[in-house]
Motif scaffolding. Sequence first.
Motif, PDB file in Angstrom:
ATOM      1  N   PHE A 297     -10.618  12.479  -7.480  1.00 31.36           N
ATOM      2  CA  PHE A 297      -9.241  12.202  -7.865  1.00 31.36           C
ATOM      3  C   PHE A 297      -9.096  12.273  -9.390  1.00 31.36           C
ATOM      4  N   ALA A 298     -10.161  11.921 -10.092  1.00 34.07           N
ATOM      5  CA  ALA A 298     -10.105  11.942 -11.561  1.00 34.07           C
ATOM      6  C   ALA A 298     -10.216  13.357 -12.127  1.00 34.07           C
ATOM      7  N   MET A 299     -10.602  14.308 -11.272  1.00 34.97           N
ATOM      8  CA  MET A 299     -10.783  15.693 -11.747  1.00 34.97           C
ATOM      9  C   MET A 299      -9.574  16.571 -11.453  1.00 34.97           C
ATOM     10  N   GLN A 300      -8.542  15.972 -10.846  1.00 38.88           N
ATOM     11  CA  GLN A 300      -7.415  16.801 -10.410  1.00 38.88           C
ATOM     12  C   GLN A 300      -6.543  17.234 -11.589  1.00 38.88           C
ATOM     13  N   ARG A 301      -6.097  18.446 -11.506  1.00 39.91           N
ATOM     14  CA  ARG A 301      -5.110  18.972 -12.465  1.00 39.91           C
ATOM     15  C   ARG A 301      -4.031  19.626 -11.617  1.00 39.91           C
ATOM     16  N   ALA A 302      -2.819  19.691 -12.143  1.00 36.22           N
ATOM     17  CA  ALA A 302      -1.750  20.307 -11.336  1.00 36.22           C
ATOM     18  C   ALA A 302      -0.648  20.858 -12.211  1.00 36.22           C
ATOM     19  N   SER A 303      -0.001  21.882 -11.703  1.00 35.73           N
ATOM     20  CA  SER A 303       1.254  22.324 -12.306  1.00 35.73           C
ATOM     21  C   SER A 303       2.364  21.970 -11.323  1.00 35.73           C
ATOM     22  N   ALA A 304       3.467  21.448 -11.855  1.00 35.99           N
ATOM     23  CA  ALA A 304       4.553  20.946 -11.008  1.00 35.99           C
ATOM     24  C   ALA A 304       5.645  21.996 -10.851  1.00 35.99           C
ATOM     25  N   GLN A 305       6.201  22.045  -9.653  1.00 30.97           N
ATOM     26  CA  GLN A 305       7.284  22.993  -9.385  1.00 30.97           C
ATOM     27  C   GLN A 305       8.280  22.320  -8.437  1.00 30.97           C
ATOM     28  N   ILE A 306       9.530  22.264  -8.850  1.00 31.90           N
ATOM     29  CA  ILE A 306      10.532  21.623  -7.994  1.00 31.90           C
ATOM     30  C   ILE A 306      10.750  22.469  -6.743  1.00 31.90           C
TER      31      ILE A 306
END
Lengths: 236, 307
Positions: free
Chosen positions: B153-162
């Motif tokens: 969980f500490a390694m997660q990265r994300a790009s957000a998109q509506i």
Amino acid sequence: MRERSADHSNPEEWFVVGAPIAGSSVGDGQASAGSGAGAISRVDPSFDPDAFLAWSCSVYERGAAAWRYRNPELLRPVMAQAVWDRYAQFLVTLSAVALSREIMASAVAQAALAWTGADPSSQSALVAFSVTVADPRGAIIDKWAAHWQERWLFQRPAGSRTHASGRVAVCLACGGPADPEDSGRCPYCHADITTRTAGWVVTQVATTLRSASKIAAAQSAAPAAATPLQPPRALP
Amino acid sequence: MNVIRLWRQLRAVKAVGQAANEAATRETLGAGKPQRGFAAAFGNIMADMLAPRMAAMAERRGGPLPGSDVAVVSGSAWAQPLASGAAAVRSRDAAFDPAALEQFAGQVFAAVVGVWAGADVGSVRPVLSDALWEPLAATTGLGTGHAGPEQYFAMQRASAQIGGLHTGSWYDSALVIMHARLDFVGERPPPGMPDQMMRWDESWLFQRSVRPGGDPMARPQSCPACGGPTQVNDAGLCVHCQEPMPFLTTGWLATEIVSHHPIYAEMREQVRADPGLFENVPPGMRRLLAPDLRGEFQARTPPDTAP
């Protein structure tokens, strides 16, 4: 095995959260000052120390209910935000273990009015709670956690006055008794009585409970992080 | 002396576990007779201790706030074109900018990951609903290290998109798709970890009350449905009119997370393939499993036949 002293006279044993209202003359030695209830009674003749003490016990009992129901919200109306934030975090962390939750919910407290003060900014009342865990499993699990001391500092603005009846939790509009479980409105006249404790809120809590300082130490070791800022919003 | 003390401690712990076991059995349809003995009792103690952790790591975390429109709860709200959803939100908030919300959502994701990595959980309190924050605080509050699933969980990265916008009677709601991946920060992934385990999507629901309030969320002083003073029952319904009591929020809060990581589907399939796995789970733990899986098990288990 090294045993801890039980008199809690060592200041290092006390874990403190919150702070007195800015400008109030509450010093470090307030617990032993022993000035009785005179300081408040002089500026607020209706202040009844016995009624206040009984009400402060009901506040503590609300704390036990918060543990029982795993719901720190019950304490929010009577605690300053800084105290509530830490207390809520402590509660949700420790109550993840059912046994801890049940032991904490069984705590009963003997209260004593340790100190009162009044100055141009605020009125203050320090209540000393001697807490005992009623659940016998508390002593079995950790005999040093079966009994501890707490000091809750109740404060209100200097201009506050107690209702003529001497009751602490009353609707300031009609004088009816305010149910501490209510929604913020007087059940009789429906006035907003979010200040139903005649302004008293807990601004500082000190405790000798070991688990409080242990959890706080773990939490304070966590690096601070920035809270994301809300996007702009135009309200009508 | 120490042995006697230890024995008493074990007995006390067992008693709590047994009580939890019986309570869980009473509340769980089709759970059969309560399990007894030390193993069952300790199983329930563990279930209770693990409950916040499971809630914080579950496939579905939190949920739409009470009083959300049916279309948001069912997901049909996200079928409408994004542009019309944005126009509807803008009609009551001229400053609304989907790009700003997208950026904010990405920052919330990163802040939650920061908490899993050891940052102060208080930093995300203002942007998460109670149902998301409390298990996270209970799980990470002790700062007991970051072994096990926490490290992922500490390694997660994300790009957000509506993915969708909806204006409801009480809340504005936004579905944000997080295109997530694991970032091993220059190190090699564990041997044998397939690529599909390292990239997945998550659906994050963000909601804010039309009328701002709360800190970060609080119930209004009176029920918006019947006008009576706010009092709710255990189900969160108004005691006067039995309608859901909504919340006021200071701003956008993440209220629900649904992970589409393939490991959850894999776990479900494993349990379906071997019902014995399910039957050995204590009742207290069964309640924490996905509702569809629990329903399946209950449907095919006659009363009083489960262990």
